[in-house]
Design a protein around this motif. Structure first.
Motif, PDB file in Angstrom:
ATOM      1  N   ILE A   6      37.798  71.860  58.607  1.00 19.11           N
ATOM      2  CA  ILE A   6      37.570  72.612  60.068  1.00 19.11           C
ATOM      3  C   ILE A   6      37.692  71.656  61.118  1.00 19.11           C
ATOM      4  CG2 ILE A   6      35.610  73.628  61.224  1.00 19.11           C
ATOM      5  CD1 ILE A   6      34.438  74.773  58.761  1.00 19.11           C
ATOM      6  N   ALA A   7      37.318  70.401  60.998  1.00 19.44           N
ATOM      7  CA  ALA A   7      37.568  69.529  62.172  1.00 19.44           C
ATOM      8  C   ALA A   7      39.182  69.245  62.334  1.00 19.44           C
ATOM      9  CB  ALA A   7      36.957  68.092  61.672  1.00 19.44           C
ATOM     10  N   SER A   8      40.056  69.449  61.431  1.00 22.03           N
ATOM     11  CA  SER A   8      41.447  69.045  61.542  1.00 22.03           C
ATOM     12  C   SER A   8      42.199  70.358  62.066  1.00 22.03           C
ATOM     13  CB  SER A   8      42.019  68.531  60.351  1.00 22.03           C
ATOM     14  OG  SER A   8      41.875  69.288  59.265  1.00 22.03           O
ATOM     15  N   SER A   9      41.531  71.456  61.973  1.00 25.60           N
ATOM     16  CA  SER A   9      42.411  72.761  61.925  1.00 25.60           C
ATOM     17  C   SER A   9      41.989  73.650  63.353  1.00 25.60           C
ATOM     18  CB  SER A   9      42.627  73.511  60.535  1.00 25.60           C
ATOM     19  OG  SER A   9      41.301  74.178  60.353  1.00 25.60           O
ATOM     20  N   ASP A  10      40.666  73.586  63.423  1.00 22.81           N
ATOM     21  CA  ASP A  10      39.997  74.696  64.193  1.00 22.81           C
ATOM     22  C   ASP A  10      40.170  74.317  65.932  1.00 22.81           C
ATOM     23  OD1 ASP A  10      38.267  76.187  62.163  1.00 22.81           O
ATOM     24  OD2 ASP A  10      39.043  77.386  63.713  1.00 22.81           O
ATOM     25  N   ARG A  11      39.716  75.332  66.643  1.00 24.65           N
ATOM     26  CA  ARG A  11      39.854  75.104  68.085  1.00 24.65           C
ATOM     27  C   ARG A  11      38.966  73.621  68.617  1.00 24.65           C
ATOM     28  NH1 ARG A  11      37.960  80.873  70.442  1.00 24.65           N
ATOM     29  NH2 ARG A  11      35.939  79.939  70.433  1.00 24.65           N
ATOM     30  N   SER A  12      39.051  73.368  69.831  1.00 25.41           N
ATOM     31  CA  SER A  12      38.546  72.198  70.150  1.00 25.41           C
ATOM     32  C   SER A  12      37.027  71.900  70.022  1.00 25.41           C
ATOM     33  CB  SER A  12      38.995  71.638  71.571  1.00 25.41           C
ATOM     34  OG  SER A  12      38.613  72.673  72.456  1.00 25.41           O
ATOM     35  N   GLU A  13      36.366  73.199  70.472  1.00 28.82           N
ATOM     36  CA  GLU A  13      34.898  72.942  70.605  1.00 28.82           C
ATOM     37  C   GLU A  13      34.489  73.030  69.159  1.00 28.82           C
ATOM     38  OE1 GLU A  13      35.802  77.368  71.632  1.00 28.82           O
ATOM     39  OE2 GLU A  13      36.743  75.386  71.855  1.00 28.82           O
ATOM     40  N   ILE A  14      34.839  73.991  68.090  1.00 29.21           N
ATOM     41  CA  ILE A  14      34.522  73.718  66.599  1.00 29.21           C
ATOM     42  C   ILE A  14      35.024  72.309  66.233  1.00 29.21           C
ATOM     43  CG2 ILE A  14      34.900  74.747  64.515  1.00 29.21           C
ATOM     44  CD1 ILE A  14      35.219  77.548  65.829  1.00 29.21           C
ATOM     45  N   GLN A  15      36.148  71.766  66.504  1.00 31.62           N
ATOM     46  CA  GLN A  15      36.512  70.489  66.119  1.00 31.62           C
ATOM     47  C   GLN A  15      35.562  69.596  66.368  1.00 31.62           C
ATOM     48  OE1 GLN A  15      40.322  69.683  68.039  1.00 31.62           O
ATOM     49  NE2 GLN A  15      41.715  69.711  66.284  1.00 31.62           N
ATOM     50  N   GLY A  16      35.119  69.369  67.577  1.00 29.29           N
ATOM     51  CA  GLY A  16      34.217  68.390  68.129  1.00 29.29           C
ATOM     52  C   GLY A  16      32.846  68.407  67.089  1.00 29.29           C
ATOM     53  N   VAL A  17      32.390  69.761  67.244  1.00 38.32           N
ATOM     54  CA  VAL A  17      30.999  69.903  66.270  1.00 38.32           C
ATOM     55  C   VAL A  17      31.472  69.493  65.015  1.00 38.32           C
ATOM     56  CG1 VAL A  17      29.255  71.414  65.644  1.00 38.32           C
ATOM     57  CG2 VAL A  17      30.429  71.740  67.730  1.00 38.32           C
ATOM     58  N   ALA A  18      32.196  69.865  64.241  1.00 35.44           N
ATOM     59  CA  ALA A  18      32.906  69.618  62.894  1.00 35.44           C
ATOM     60  C   ALA A  18      32.962  68.091  62.665  1.00 35.44           C
ATOM     61  CB  ALA A  18      34.102  70.327  62.409  1.00 35.44           C
ATOM     62  N   LEU A  19      33.646  67.399  63.710  1.00 35.93           N
ATOM     63  CA  LEU A  19      33.937  66.120  63.846  1.00 35.93           C
ATOM     64  C   LEU A  19      32.349  65.188  63.592  1.00 35.93           C
ATOM     65  CD1 LEU A  19      35.870  63.694  63.448  1.00 35.93           C
ATOM     66  CD2 LEU A  19      35.657  63.433  65.937  1.00 35.93           C
ATOM     67  N   ARG A  20      31.541  65.692  64.513  1.00 38.61           N
ATOM     68  CA  ARG A  20      30.179  65.064  64.416  1.00 38.61           C
ATOM     69  C   ARG A  20      29.505  65.206  63.142  1.00 38.61           C
ATOM     70  NH1 ARG A  20      30.469  67.748  69.500  1.00 38.61           N
ATOM     71  NH2 ARG A  20      30.175  66.189  71.283  1.00 38.61           N
ATOM     72  N   LEU A  21      29.482  66.499  62.432  1.00 43.33           N
ATOM     73  CA  LEU A  21      28.924  66.765  61.255  1.00 43.33           C
ATOM     74  C   LEU A  21      29.580  65.887  60.055  1.00 43.33           C
ATOM     75  CD1 LEU A  21      26.924  68.282  59.707  1.00 43.33           C
ATOM     76  CD2 LEU A  21      28.451  70.235  59.429  1.00 43.33           C
ATOM     77  N   THR A  22      30.801  65.976  60.254  1.00 44.38           N
ATOM     78  CA  THR A  22      31.552  65.076  58.904  1.00 44.38           C
ATOM     79  C   THR A  22      31.340  63.801  59.021  1.00 44.38           C
ATOM     80  OG1 THR A  22      33.745  66.460  59.374  1.00 44.38           O
ATOM     81  CG2 THR A  22      33.823  64.381  58.437  1.00 44.38           C
ATOM     82  N   SER A  23      31.123  63.199  60.224  1.00 43.17           N
ATOM     83  CA  SER A  23      30.726  61.799  60.456  1.00 43.17           C
ATOM     84  C   SER A  23      29.349  61.351  59.893  1.00 43.17           C
ATOM     85  CB  SER A  23      30.822  61.339  62.063  1.00 43.17           C
ATOM     86  OG  SER A  23      32.083  61.569  62.354  1.00 43.17           O
ATOM     87  N   LYS A  24      28.427  62.243  60.321  1.00 40.95           N
ATOM     88  CA  LYS A  24      27.255  62.229  59.746  1.00 40.95           C
ATOM     89  C   LYS A  24      27.121  62.284  58.305  1.00 40.95           C
ATOM     90  CE  LYS A  24      22.386  63.486  61.096  1.00 40.95           C
ATOM     91  NZ  LYS A  24      21.572  64.335  61.965  1.00 40.95           N
ATOM     92  N   LEU A  25      27.875  63.260  57.685  1.00 43.23           N
ATOM     93  CA  LEU A  25      28.075  63.436  56.182  1.00 43.23           C
ATOM     94  C   LEU A  25      28.539  62.143  55.462  1.00 43.23           C
ATOM     95  CD1 LEU A  25      29.224  67.062  55.660  1.00 43.23           C
ATOM     96  CD2 LEU A  25      26.870  65.830  55.255  1.00 43.23           C
ATOM     97  N   ILE A  26      29.601  61.594  56.073  1.00 34.94           N
ATOM     98  CA  ILE A  26      30.348  60.243  55.714  1.00 34.94           C
ATOM     99  C   ILE A  26      29.430  59.145  55.814  1.00 34.94           C
ATOM    100  CG2 ILE A  26      32.033  58.455  56.611  1.00 34.94           C
ATOM    101  CD1 ILE A  26      33.486  60.416  55.345  1.00 34.94           C
ATOM    102  N   ALA A  27      28.381  58.791  57.012  1.00 33.17           N
ATOM    103  CA  ALA A  27      27.502  57.967  56.834  1.00 33.17           C
ATOM    104  C   ALA A  27      26.444  58.236  55.573  1.00 33.17           C
ATOM    105  CB  ALA A  27      26.839  57.980  58.150  1.00 33.17           C
ATOM    106  N   TYR A  28      26.110  59.479  55.516  1.00 31.56           N
ATOM    107  CA  TYR A  28      25.233  59.751  54.348  1.00 31.56           C
ATOM    108  C   TYR A  28      25.653  59.334  53.053  1.00 31.56           C
ATOM    109  CZ  TYR A  28      22.394  62.643  51.173  1.00 31.56           C
ATOM    110  OH  TYR A  28      21.632  62.998  49.819  1.00 31.56           O
ATOM    111  N   HIS A  29      27.143  59.848  52.824  1.00 31.89           N
ATOM    112  CA  HIS A  29      27.873  59.532  51.347  1.00 31.89           C
ATOM    113  C   HIS A  29      27.698  57.915  51.316  1.00 31.89           C
ATOM    114  CE1 HIS A  29      28.500  63.481  49.785  1.00 31.89           C
ATOM    115  NE2 HIS A  29      29.016  63.714  51.021  1.00 31.89           N
ATOM    116  N   MET A  30      28.101  57.291  52.300  1.00 29.55           N
ATOM    117  CA  MET A  30      28.300  55.850  51.991  1.00 29.55           C
ATOM    118  C   MET A  30      27.180  55.063  51.932  1.00 29.55           C
ATOM    119  SD  MET A  30      30.720  55.113  55.677  1.00 29.55           S
ATOM    120  CE  MET A  30      31.245  53.326  55.442  1.00 29.55           C
ATOM    121  N   LYS A  31      25.893  55.618  52.509  1.00 34.26           N
ATOM    122  CA  LYS A  31      24.644  55.113  51.998  1.00 34.26           C
ATOM    123  C   LYS A  31      24.384  55.632  50.570  1.00 34.26           C
ATOM    124  CE  LYS A  31      23.147  54.715  56.721  1.00 34.26           C
ATOM    125  NZ  LYS A  31      22.244  55.396  57.676  1.00 34.26           N
TER     126      LYS A  31
END
Length: 1897
Positions: free
Chosen positions: A1590-1615
């Motif tokens: 979603i973060a790589s293909s959608d409109r900018s407002e959805i991109q931004g939200v998806a990127l934030r969520l992705t980053s939170k999930l990345i941090a969770y997975h890394m821990k």
């Protein structure tokens, strides 16, 4: 505090007649010690200032004179000469006052002789018969009466003659004025003489002693006869409307004074009824006086309702104020009956209050001030009528206080009246009513228009409160209460308020508070320091956004205000006792600009202009300049430059003190209070500091520096040059900028001319002019010749900004006397020899040569353009040359010497202008020049132009274009043959360019060439009129412009203004025409003076005649016609009667009215459009106000016209009238309370609109109510409601029925029944302000009662909808009012709720209309918002009434439960679903709140709402849930994770998906991520991949939200996968790429903000982790993202990236690396800090081997394709007129390079790192070497001087050169070949380095 430069006093020297000079010589003694010698010496001086010293010695010399009882003939003669001198001096000459002052001390022995001399000379003066010398005589009489004993005695002796002269002079001047009717200049002077004559007559009567006696009052007395004559002429002036109003008003005062002086017996004066004559003290006039007082005020009230002209209103307000003063005087000893007539409950006081409420927001300041005086006096009047009543309990004061407090705070009059009330009854009684008033007033201080009123009221209040508290308590405990009331709310605003609010509070309120209570500063500082310390201890990584200044900002603001106003004794005390050095530095680089400004202000401002600047302050200033030059905000830049200028002035002033101290120094030198250092040490520190500052500023002018940086640096340098001028003589200057200028810096300043921003060019030019060094010193003849050639070439560039550069270059060469010697051929021999080397003569000579050269080149260009306009557009557009000519003329000295040389030049310029205009006019004056496309259908470009002209030929009756000059060479061209070949048309026309290459000519090029040429011609003609002298008579040698030439110019402008269609063309013609009309009105030639008036009548006649053959341009806005008339009227002298304006307005209003003849609407359209322009013109000011009412009528009636053009023009006129009446809209809120006024004020100013609007509204309401088929949609309803919604009731509306808004209310209610939805909404909005807050409940209940019952058979949904909208808007206003928590408020709403239940069927399915259902449900929702607040121990009101039960019933029976078919389409469905959803959500929240007490009983759950098929329902539900989750949701909501996941998978609506992702981002992943496998059949890792998709293909407002969520999930997975992170490697790589892709400058702001937020959130885990979790390359890539975002052009993105740096600095392994840990810092220093942290981390990670080469690559700009860039720049030169690419105006490549270089050098020195293998080092060396070689080659390919001719390419190469030098320097250091050296010695210098083999330019 600012230091103003003292202006040198200019005093005209006194002179004497030759005969008197000989007399003085004959009496002068040899020693030169007698009076004659003194006077002789004095009159021989040529300087008036020096003469003053001698005049002051006259009396001391006479006091020493030996008189022996006889007056020496020499002294007699000298006194006689002195009298002659006195009367010969002009009134404003300081010598006259000095002489009078000196002679006032004349020894008594000489008085008689002196009086005799002055009397005889005055008698001679009074015998003058020359009318134009009368003014000098009148001035002499005036000066005699002003503090001059000899003068008064002379006037007294000649009183009969003086009065007779004044009478005679006024009669003759009046007659002369009549004879010169129409000659503005002469009439202005004569009227001024009349005014002075009247004033002097009054002065004589008031000050001459003889008038105290009655001897002169005999009818045969000459004095009496002269007095009668003067009184007669004053009376005549009163009724003479041809005179100025100031003359009439002054005559009125004179009449009163003369009658009072002449009237016998004086006891009968009250019968005359003139306030100013009467003595009201002690009740001396008895009952007759009291009766007169009451009769007078009734007359004044009657006049008030009749007078509408601003000046007359002003007079009336003054008289009313005078009346209230008189009433106060008489009440002190009056009868009881008068007290009854004037107490607070009397009708007179009621009328006065009505007057106050009507005028307290008048547009005239002076009238508002008089209103305040009247109110203050009214309070005093009532107080005097009270018989022992307590002020506090007095009903009048109580009611008045409540009335004022009930009013909205946006009413300005409320503040002034409250202030008066506080002074009268004290603040404690007002605080007892509402103790939050201080906070309420501070809250409104965000509105600039209210700030002065609010701050004045607060000052009155806190002063009164302090005095009251001090009187109540003996000890000092009262101060705590005072601080709590007044200082605590202030500190809260300073820390938490919005930006505007804080700024205004600091500027207006804080200084007043500190001035009154300086001791409060310690209290403020203590509170704020504690707050800062508490924040720092929390060590929060996010210390507030840039919108928050916080406690540090508040502290700096308080200290700045205290120091600027003298509440801090010295800077040393401040730093040592109040604030630490660390705090100052934090303030100087704070993220919020105002904190930086306040901290700088604290350092720069001081109450003492000579206070020494300490060494520590100088270090801080240097630190500030390093990081604050590149400020985007113009306001902040201006403040920085202004504050630094104050500092420089302080340095200059204090340095003068230090020089004096040094000179006066003795062996036992006294203790120096100014400085602890030796004066010489401080002076040396000043020199070093100023030199250092200039170094920094010149370094800031590096290649590629931003506009902001250049603007700041050049402005500050200009201030330095101005404050430290190069003075000759004994004055010592601590610093001179010229001493620090070398060839490189001089070249840098010249290169600033290449900036695309004209402000930078101007600043550089002005700075070069201020320097005492010249171009010849630094530039050789060859270089200067190159500059001149470059200027000529740039003047024909197709880039518009290049011709501006050319103009500055030429002016620079002219003023520096550096024009090539070859130009001297353009001068005649006499011109070459004229005036030698005087600077003005040199400039004039050089300008003449340059202009002749430009004209010669321009003639060739015009000739070629006449052959081929396309060729001209492509290769030599003419506008550049014309611009250069105009620029040269504007810099020309006004006093021209070479008039004979200039005359033919001016003639040529005029002819050339007309030729250019003729060439370009066909394109500019076409119907649609923007659509012009040149056509390539023939090899002949002239033929193509003919096709263009044919294409754009207008299809209307205006035949102007048929007369336009068509190219002569193409006369035989056959259009028919050409039309046959239209099939071959191309979009671009191929034309040979300057160098013989074929280039494309676009439509844009042709249009720009023509439009700019027309613009420059208009400006040139305007400049010629403005600057060049006109010939007073034909064939005169005194002027350059003849009368015929001026008329030709006028005709030119007239033609283009009245016949052009292109807005740009006539707007620019207007600019030039305004200059012409202003000159004509000041011209002494009456024929020229009359021209504007003649032109005006001609065009009005043409408009009126409506002839089909008229050449007037009839477009929808009348094109240039309004501009033409505007220019003619605006130039009319403002001091006159403005007769032209009045006549024109009446004529236009007549034309703008409705007409029966539908054929003649053109005059009406023109009239409406012209009126619009005149009402918008601020220069006409109050003069158009008397015509506003008629204009409004015309606009409203015009809106009913069947002709579209009339309706359109009426709308535009109405819009401008709304702005003129209610003021300019300050914010985006269309319905803001600030642009409103009371109905009483509005209709008092425009009384004729009251019956008109009422009648129109009644007609509209009747039409709406009509039952005939399709109702007549009355078009004027829209405009009527627009006016009415801006009015609100006056406080007097209940007490007085005149001009009340009540009659409008029923009609507006009926307008709510309109069949037009928008009209119903407007009616509802218009109703709200007309209903007082306390009347809202009754009005709402009455409206609800009119709604039909469910059993009614016949009703209209439009009627229901209109009524419900009115109820809804009224309820909203009531809910927003400040009485929300009152018990009455709750009870009223409870009663309304009961009423709504009676009509509840309207919210259910029984009501078939969804639109009305929706509004009713909105009303129910509003009631839940206001009343669902349970009281202690009892149910909420809604539970008690069974309201929720009803709501549940509505929701249960609604379509939310039963559903709707997908294909169901009905009006109002989305609105209905939204309203219903809001109510269902409110019911759900209410049920959740009661869940603990009972089982939940809700008709629909959140899960059901989320499952709705309607996106409107889902979106509202998600928004409500997101709000709760953001605030921290309850456990009952956290169980919804499964619902969100399911919805996320199937959601197709973008906004809904956005909200779902936001909600998931708010919830901890551990609560919902484990559920993915069960409910959506995706593993957590697969869900992560889904979010990445979603973060790589959608409109900018959805991109931004998806990127934030992705980053939170990345941090969770890394821990989660901490032990086995390799499993995540592909996802981590992809995530890093996503972040990188979100940082591009081309992306929307939202994407970059999301990237910055992500980087902030993962900074501790990824960016600064002591054990790197990503590969080094990925980690550095993310750091590179931070650096890119820190250099974004958008402030918001930079601020967000700064948060990342702040977070990175607050970690355990980083916070010790800088003193700015845990601080909010600005992006400019954050960039340096980020690089510092990164280098530090590389060392911590032990990754220097791999990391340093990457950073060196950043330094060198690896990846930049220089050759490709330069080639594309070459190719693009001709193709594109304007920049197409994204441009970052903030980022500075070399700033980044500088910071990186310094950090790398520091790291290498600190770590001692050397490359492990020579291979990698060798690769870098080869790269740098290749780049160096390429740069040399590219530099050689550029044409000299490249910096001007190829600026973009040259700058790009210069930047790369600096990067290469930095790389070479670091590589040399690594090899051990070079020691460490500071960056500034090698990089960032403005001059070009010589290390590369580039050629000399």
């Amino acid at each position: 505090m600012g230091v103003k430069k003292k202006r040198e006093m200019q005093v005209a020297a006194l002179t004497v007649r030759h005969q008197d000079l000989e007399t003085l010589r004959s009496f002068a003694d040899v020693e030169g010690k007698n009076l004659a010698s003194l006077l002789l010496h004095c009159v021989q001086l040529k300087d008036g200032v020096s003469q003053i010293r001698y005049v002051k010695q006259i009396v001391p010399l006479l006091e020493k004179a030996d008189t022996n009882g006889v007056c020496d003939p020499a002294i007699q003669s000298c006194l006689d000469i002195l009298a002659g001198i006195y009367y010969s001096l002009s009134l404003k000459n300081p010598l006259k006052k000095v002489l009078a002052s000196s002679l006032n001390g004349l020894p008594e022995f000489f008085q008689t002789e002196a009086i005799h001399s002055f009397t005889s000379h005055l008698k001679e003066e009074l015998n003058t018969t020359d009318l134009y010398s009368y003014r000098k005589v009148v001035d002499n009489i005036s000066s005699c009466m002003e503090n001059f004993n000899l003068g008064k005695a002379s006037v007294n002796n000649l009183l009969k003659n003086v009065l007779h002269f004044l009478w005679k002079s006024l009669i003759e001047i009046l007659e002369e004025n009549r004879q010169f009717a129409g000659n503005h200049i002469v009439q202005t002077q004569l009227m001024n003489d009349l005014l002075v004559g009247i004033r002097v007559s009054m002065t004589v009567v008031q000050k001459v002693q003889d008038f105290q006696e009655n001897l002169w009052k005999a009818s045969s007395s000459p004095i009496w006869q002269s007095m009668c004559g003067l009184l007669g002429i004053f009376t005549k002036f009163l009724s003479d409307d041809d005179l100025l109003q100031t003359i009439q008003s002054t005559s009125g005062l004179a009449v009163i004074l003369f009658i009072k002086t002449m009237f016998q017996p004086s006891e009968n004066i009250p019968e005359l009824g003139t306030l100013a004559m009467l003595d009201w003290q002690n009740g001396s006039m008895g009952p007759r006086g009291e009766a007169l007082l009451l009769d007078t005020v009734h007359v004044l009230f009657t006049l008030s309702s009749q007078i509408k002209e601003a000046t007359l209103e002003m007079f009336l307000s003054r008289i009313l104020a005078l009346w209230t003063n008189s009433a106060i005087h008489i009440l002190e000893s009056s009868s009881p009956s008068l007290k009854d007539s004037l107490n607070g409950n009397s009708s007179i006081v009621g009328r006065l209050l009505e007057y106050i409420y009507t005028h307290w927001e008048h547009s005239l300041d002076a009238l508002r001030h008089q209103t305040k005086i009247i109110f203050r006096n009214l309070l005093q009047i009532h107080w005097l009528t009270m018989e022992g009543t307590d002020l506090v309990t007095d009903p009048f004061f109580l009611e008045l206080t409540k009335t004022l407090l009930r009013l909205e705070w946006h009413i300005k009059g409320k503040y002034t009246c409250l202030g008066c009330l506080v002074e009268c009854i004290g603040i404690e009684h007002i605080l007892a009513i509402d103790n939050t008033i201080p906070s309420q007033i501070l809250e409104v201080m965000g509105d600039q228009s209210l700030v002065p009123y609010a701050s004045d009221l607060l000052e009155t209040m806190f002063k009164n409160h302090k005095n009251h508290l001090k009187s109540q308590t003996a000890d000092g405990t009262w101060i705590d209460q005072w601080h709590e009331t007044w200082v605590s709310p202030l500190l809260y605003i300073l820390c938490e308020g919005n930006l505007d609010q804080k700024s205004y509070v600091i500027d207006y309120y804080l200084p007043k508070l500190l001035n009154y209570s300086p001791e409060s500063l310690r209290y403020m500082v203590k509170i704020l320091q504690t707050s800062i310390d508490a924040k720092t201890e929390r060590s929060s990584p996010s210390l507030g956004s840039c919108s928050s200044r916080g406690a540090l900002g508040a502290l700096m603001a308080c200290l700045r205000a205290a120091r600027a106003h003298g509440h801090l004794q010295s800077a040393t005390d401040t730093w040592e006792n109040l604030v630490s050095s660390a705090r100052i530095k934090q303030g100087l680089i704070h993220q919020h600009c105002q904190v930086r400004i306040d901290t700088l202000g604290l350092l720069c401002e001081s109450s003492r202009s000579t206070e020494i600047v300490s060494a520590e302050e100088m270090q801080w200033i240097q630190f500030f300049i390093t990081y604050n030059l590149n400020t985007q905000s113009p306001g902040v830049r201006q403040q920085i430059c202004s504050l630094l200028k104050k500092l420089f002035c302080r340095i200059q002033e204090s340095s003068q003190v230090l020089y004096k101290l040094e000179q006066c120094k003795s062996k036992h030198e006294p203790e120096n209070e100014l400085t602890k250092e030796q004066p010489s040490v401080s002076l040396q520190q000043y020199k070093n500091f100023m030199s250092s500052i200039c170094n920094s500023l010149f370094e800031a002018l590096f290649p590629g520096s931003s506009y902001s940086t250049r603007f700041s640096a050049l402005t500050i340098l200009g201030s330095i040059a101005e404050v430290f001028p190069a003075l000759e003589g004994r004055v010592q200057v601590v610093y001179q900028l010229s001493h620090d200028i070398d060839a490189g810096r001089f070249q840098t300043l010249i290169e600033c001319f290449t900036s695309t921003f004209e402000e930078v060019k101007t600043l550089a030019f002005d700075l070069l002019m201020k320097l005492s060094v010249t171009a010849i010193k630094f530039q050789g003849a060859e270089k200067l010749q190159g500059l001149f050639q470059a200027a000529l070439e740039l003047s024909t560039s197709t880039k518009p900004y290049d011709c501006v550069t050319a103009s500055y270059l030429l002016n620079f060469l002219v003023w520096q006397d550096a024009v090539p010697s070859s130009l001297s051929t353009y001068l005649t021999q006499s011109a070459a020899r004229s005036d030698g080397d005087k600077p003005a003569a040199v400039v004039e000579r050089n300008t003449l040569m340059v202009i002749k050269c430009l004209i010669e080149n321009l003639e060739e260009d015009v000739s070629q353009a006449e052959n081929s306009l396309l060729q001209a557009a492509a290769s030599f557009p003419m506008y550049g040359r014309v611009h250069c000519v105009t620029g040269a003329l504007q810099k020309l000295p006004l006093d021209l010497q070479l008039v004979s040389e200039w005359t033919p030049v001016v003639e040529k310029l005029l002819l050339m202008s007309y030729r250019i205009s003729a060439v370009v006019a066909p394109v500019i004056q076409s119907s649609s020049p923007e659509g012009l496309i040149p056509m390539d259908t023939d090899s002949e470009s002239a033929s193509r132009l003919q096709v263009i002209l044919n294409e754009i030929q207008p299809r209307d009756t205006n035949d102007y274009f048929n007369q336009a000059k068509i190219l002569k060479e193409c006369d035989s061209f056959d259009l028919e043959d050409l039309n046959a070949s239209v099939s071959n048309i191309d979009t671009f026309a191929g034309i040979k360019g300057k160098e013989g290459k074929t280039c494309d000519v676009t439509a844009q090029m042709v249009l720009v060439c023509c439009w700019r040429s027309m613009k420059e011609v208009a400006l040139l003609l305007g400049t010629l009129c403005q600057l060049l002298p006109m010939q007073p008579v034909p064939e005169s040698s005194d002027g350059l412009l003849t009368v015929e030439q001026v008329k030709e110019i006028g005709d030119y402008f007239k033609q283009h203004l009245l016949q052009s269609r292109h807005r740009g063309a006539f707007e620019l013609a207007y600019t030039g025409f305004v200059k012409l009309t202003e000159i004509l009105n000041r011209c002494p030639d009456v024929n020229l003076q009359k021209l504007p008036e003649q032109w005006l009548w001609n065009v009005l006649e043409e408009i009126k005649c409506s002839d089909p053959s008229s050449k007037l341009c009839a477009t929808r806005r009348s094109a240039g016609i309004p501009f033409y008339i505007q220019a003619l009227l605006a130039s009319e002298p403002k001091k006159g009667k403005m007769d032209l304006l009045k006549i024109t307005m009446k004529e236009l209003i007549f034309l703008a009215g409705p007409t029966d003849n539908s054929q003649s609407t053109v005059p009406q359209v023109h009239a409406l459009n012209i009126l619009r322009a005149l009402f918008r013109d601020t220069r006409l000011g109050e003069n158009v106000i008397p015509f506003v009412a008629d204009g409004a009528k015309a606009a409203i009636l015009g809106f009913t016209s069947p002709v579209w053009a009339v309706r359109n023009s009426s709308t535009l006129l109405f819009s401008s009238l709304i702005t003129r009446i209610f003021g300019v809209k300050r914010g985006k809120d269309e319905h803001s309370k600030t642009n409103r006024m009371t109905g009483r004020e509005f209709f008092s100013r425009f009384p004729e609109l009251y019956p008109f609007l009422l009648k129109q509204l009644e007609a509209v309401a009747d039409t709406v109510d009509s039952d005939m088929g399709e109702p007549d949609r009355h078009p004027s309803m829209f405009l009527l409601l627009l006016v009415l919604e801006r009015l609100y009731p006056s406080p007097m509306d209940g007490a007085s029925s005149t001009l009340s808004m009540a009659p409008f209310v029923p009609f507006i209610m009926r307008c709510g029944r309109s069949p037009i939805y928008r009209s119903r909404e407007m009616a509802a909005r218009a109703l709200v302000p007309l209903v007082k807050i306390d009347q809202v409940p009754n009005t709402v209940r009455a409206l609800l009662a009119t709604l039909p019952n469910c059993t009614d058979q016949c009703f209209r949904q439009n009627h229901i909808h209109g009524t419900l909208l009115q109820v809804s808007h009224l309820l909203r206003a009531y809910a927003d009012s400040k009485h929300r928590m009152d018990s009455d408020f709750q009870q009223e709403l409870t009663d309304i709720t009961v009423c709504t239940k009676a009509k509840l069927w309207l919210a259910k399915r029984q009501n078939p209309c969804l639109v009305t259902r929706a509004v009713y449900i909105d009303i129910l929702f509003l009631l839940t918002y206001c009343l669902d607040k349970p009281t202690k121990g009892s149910q909420s009101v809604l539970e008690r009434l069974g309201f929720w039960e009803e709501v549940r019933g509505i929701v249960s029976g609604s379509e939310l439960i039963t559903g709707l078919p997908c294909t169901f389409k009905v009006p109002g469905l989305p609105q209905y679903l939204q309203s219903l959803t809001k109510l269902a959500i409110a019911a759900e929240w209410a049920a959740l709140a009661r869940a603990r007490e009972q089982t939940r009983d809700v008709p629909i759950t959140f899960s059901q709402l989320l499952g709705s098929s309607f996106p409107e329902v889902r979106l509202l539900t998600l928004e409500a849930l997101l709000e709760r989750f953001s605030a921290g949701a309850s456990a009952s909501l956290r169980s919804m994770g499964e619902d969100f996941l399911l919805l996320a998978m199937k959601e197709s609506h973008p906004e809904c998906l956005c909200k779902i992702l936001r909600i998931l981002h708010c919830i901890n992943p551990s609560e919902w991520l484990p559920l993915t496998e069960r409910c959506i059949h995706l593993t957590p890792k697969e869900f992560l991949i889904w979010t990445m998709d979603i973060a790589s293909s959608d409109r900018s407002e959805i991109q931004g939200v998806a990127l934030r969520l992705t980053s939170k999930l990345i941090a969770y997975h890394m821990k989660t996968y901490e032990e086995n992170r390799d499993l995540l490697a592909p996802q981590l790589k992809r995530w890093v790429q996503l972040v990188i892709l979100s940082c591009g400058d081309h992306l929307p702001t939202e994407s970059r903000l999301a990237a910055a937020e992500v980087l902030t959130s993962i900074a501790p885990l990824v960016l600064t982790n002591s054990c790197p979790v990503l590969e080094l390359q990925d980690t550095l890539a993310l750091w590179r993202c931070v650096l890119i975002l820190l250099q974004s052009e958008e402030q918001a993105v930079r601020d967000a990236a700064t948060e990342t740096v702040t977070t990175a600095l607050s970690q355990e392994n980083t916070y010790q690396s800088t003193e700015f840990a845990f601080c909010q810092v600005d992006a400019s220093i954050a960039l340096a800090l980020a690089l510092a942290i990164l280098c530090d981390l590389l060392q911590q990670w032990d990754q220097l081997d791999h990391g340093l080469p990457i950073l060196l690559g950043w330094l060198l700009g690896e990846g930049d394709d220089l050759v490709g860039y330069v080639e594309s720049a070459h190719q693009g030169d001709e193709d594109y007129l304007f920049e197409k690419a994204e441009v970052n105006f903030w980022a500075e490549t070399l700033t980044f390079v500088k910071h990186l270089y310094r950090q790398l050098l520091h790291l290498l020195c600190r770590s001692g790192w050397r490359p492990p293998s020579s291979e990698r080092l060798g690769h870098l060396q080869r790269t740098v070497s290749e780049q160096q070689h390429l740069l040399s080659q590219l530099f050689r390919e550029l044409p000299p001087p490249a910096e001007f001719l190829k600026t973009v390419e040259f700058t790009k190469l210069r930047i790369q050169e600096e990067r290469t030098l930095a790389g070479l320097r670091l590589l040399a250091f690594l090899e051990g070949k070079e020691e460490e050296a500071p960056y500034s010695q090698h990089l960032g210098l403005p001059c070009r380095s010589k290390s590369l083999n580039s050629p000399k330019n």
